[in-house]
Design an enzyme around this catalytic site. Structure first.
Site, PDB file in Angstrom:
ATOM      1  N   ASN A 114     -25.404 -31.156 -70.103  1.00  0.00           N
ATOM      2  CA  ASN A 114     -24.619 -31.420 -68.902  1.00  0.00           C
ATOM      3  C   ASN A 114     -24.893 -30.394 -67.819  1.00  0.00           C
ATOM      4  O   ASN A 114     -24.922 -29.186 -68.089  1.00  0.00           O
ATOM      5  CB  ASN A 114     -23.124 -31.452 -69.241  1.00  0.00           C
ATOM      6  CG  ASN A 114     -22.786 -32.653 -70.106  1.00  0.00           C
ATOM      7  OD1 ASN A 114     -22.577 -32.539 -71.310  1.00  0.00           O
ATOM      8  ND2 ASN A 114     -22.768 -33.831 -69.500  1.00  0.00           N
ATOM      9  N   ASP A 123     -14.291 -27.278 -73.442  1.00  0.00           N
ATOM     10  CA  ASP A 123     -14.330 -27.371 -71.977  1.00  0.00           C
ATOM     11  C   ASP A 123     -12.998 -27.914 -71.469  1.00  0.00           C
ATOM     12  O   ASP A 123     -12.925 -28.685 -70.509  1.00  0.00           O
ATOM     13  CB  ASP A 123     -15.494 -28.242 -71.505  1.00  0.00           C
ATOM     14  CG  ASP A 123     -15.846 -28.013 -70.031  1.00  0.00           C
ATOM     15  OD1 ASP A 123     -15.410 -26.986 -69.469  1.00  0.00           O
ATOM     16  OD2 ASP A 123     -16.551 -28.854 -69.448  1.00  0.00           O
ATOM     17  N   ALA A 149     -15.255 -33.860 -64.846  1.00  0.00           N
ATOM     18  CA  ALA A 149     -14.653 -32.566 -64.514  1.00  0.00           C
ATOM     19  C   ALA A 149     -13.995 -31.993 -65.764  1.00  0.00           C
ATOM     20  O   ALA A 149     -12.800 -32.171 -65.999  1.00  0.00           O
ATOM     21  CB  ALA A 149     -13.633 -32.733 -63.386  1.00  0.00           C
TER      22      ALA A 149
END
Length: 392
Positions: free
Chosen positions: A222, A278, A312
């Site tokens: 990513n 994350d 996000a």
């Protein structure tokens, strides 16, 4: 008595040497003393007996942007870190690196000070700090604010070197486009874990960064250059260069199962692939929207996006990542658990975390037969319980 010798029995125990059945995990206060056959326990031990399942180490999560309804960026202060750490402990991550996403120099400074304060005050679960940016690539910014991304200057390097002296662990995600090999070398010499991320770097750029001291890559696949036939990019560098380890978001959204399998099969050692959440503000909470740098982020199921659809961060608990990676890559659950415990702990030089062995911190999880989370101990104290234990 607080310092009485305590033991957990009745569950298999995942140790660095493999799974130990019919054994007891002995601990006193916040440290593990032994893993031994139940029949050999000292007579005065206070016993908690579990009804099957497995004891595993507490998770070590090196990329945690928020939790409990709050984002570190939005309020880089002690109370935010307490709330984040508590939220993550309840879902099994007993050690975290609070992660600051690209922001202003002032916010970076406040984040460093808050983390130093949290550690000095003994806030359970705060292992150090991860600064993800602002020295990244505009081309691979992802959800980072493009107006705040910039090259590393002398003042930035000085700030980071000072932070490294004040913190037990400092991880910094940078792009070779915005930092020099000399800056990477200075950070590495100061004990900083330099991670490459949000970068369009070539394979040769990555080699140069590794030669200077980079040892990690942030969220593999990513926001980075992909592996092609004539240009291996960052992904190819992770797989080919044994010096590099890499975090991976195993939520089934950020990385395709086939890509994940291929990476695990192809990774050159001794560097390893490990799991990160994350996690954003939604972790350990039921909120559906929140803000980052004044921009709205929305949750739809387990997918978090900006209003334009850009991913996000993630809504992911590491226990789910463990199940996902075991299923996607056909891994034994023990190997998947290692990716969320011992491997990241070793990468940040914290050998007392992420393992069940004498001298390690008494952070451990009780997983049921299907390996779902039933109970969490942190520093020898129960932080979360779904029931199923009796005390003697």
């Amino acid at each position: 008595m607080k310092d009485a010798l305590k033991a957990i029995t009745g569950a298999d125990i995942l140790t660095p040497d493999g799974v130990r059945p019919e054994c007891a995990l002995l601990y006193r206060a916040d440290r593990i003393e032994a893993v031994m056959p139940e029949a050999e326990m000292p007579a005065d031990t206070r016993i908690t007996h579990l009804d099957g399942g497995m004891l595993a180490p507490g998770f070590v999560d090196l990329q945690v942007n928020g939790g409990g309804g709050v984002m570190f960026n939005n309020a880089p202060e002690l109370s935010t870190l307490r709330r984040m750490a508590e939220a993550h402990a309840h879902i099994g991550a007993t050690s975290i690196l609070p992660t600051l996403i690209t922001d202003t120099p002032d916010v970076v400074s406040r984040a460093i000070d808050a983390t130093v304060q949290a550690i000095s005050e003994g806030v359970a679960g705060i292992a150090g700090l991860h600064l993800e940016g602002p020295h990244l690539s505009h081309k691979r910014k992802g959800a980072h604010d493009d107006t705040l991304i910039r090259p590393m200057e002398d003042a930035d390097l000085t700030q980071l070197l000072d932070a490294a002296e004040r913190l037990p662990v400092l991880k910094v995600t940078v792009a070779p486009e915005s930092v020099s090999p000399a800056q990477i070398e200075a950070l590495k010499e100061a004990g900083v874990l330099v991670s490459l991320g949000h970068t369009d770097a070539t394979f040769e750029d990555c080699q140069a960064a590794v030669s200077a001291g980079a040892r990690c890559v942030t969220h593999l696949f990513n926001a980075q250059s992909q592996m092609g036939n004539r240009e291996p990019g960052v992904v190819g560098a992770v797989l080919a260069l044994g010096e590099l380890s890499a975090g991976l978001i195993a939520d089934g959204i950020h990385v395709h199962a086939a890509s994940l399998r291929n990476a695990l099969c192809a990774k050159a050692g001794p560097g390893r692939i490990f799991l990160v959440s994350d996690a954003m503000a939604t972790a350990g909470s039921d909120i559906a929207t929140f803000r980052l740098n004044s921009r709205e982020i929305r949750r739809r199921g387990d997918r978090l996006t900006l209003t334009d659809g850009t991913l996000a961060g993630a809504h992911l608990e590491l226990i789910s990542a463990v199940h996902n990676v075991a299923g996607m890559a056909d891994l034994p659950i023990e190997a998947a658990l290692d990716m969320a415990t011992r491997i990241p702990a070793d990468l940040i030089g914290q050998s007392h975390l992420g393992r069940l062995e004498p001298g390690a911190q008494a952070d451990f999880l009780h997983l049921c037969q299907s390996k779902d989370l039933l109970r969490v101990w942190q520093l020898g104290e129960v932080r979360f319980a779904a029931g199923g234990a009796s005390h003697h």
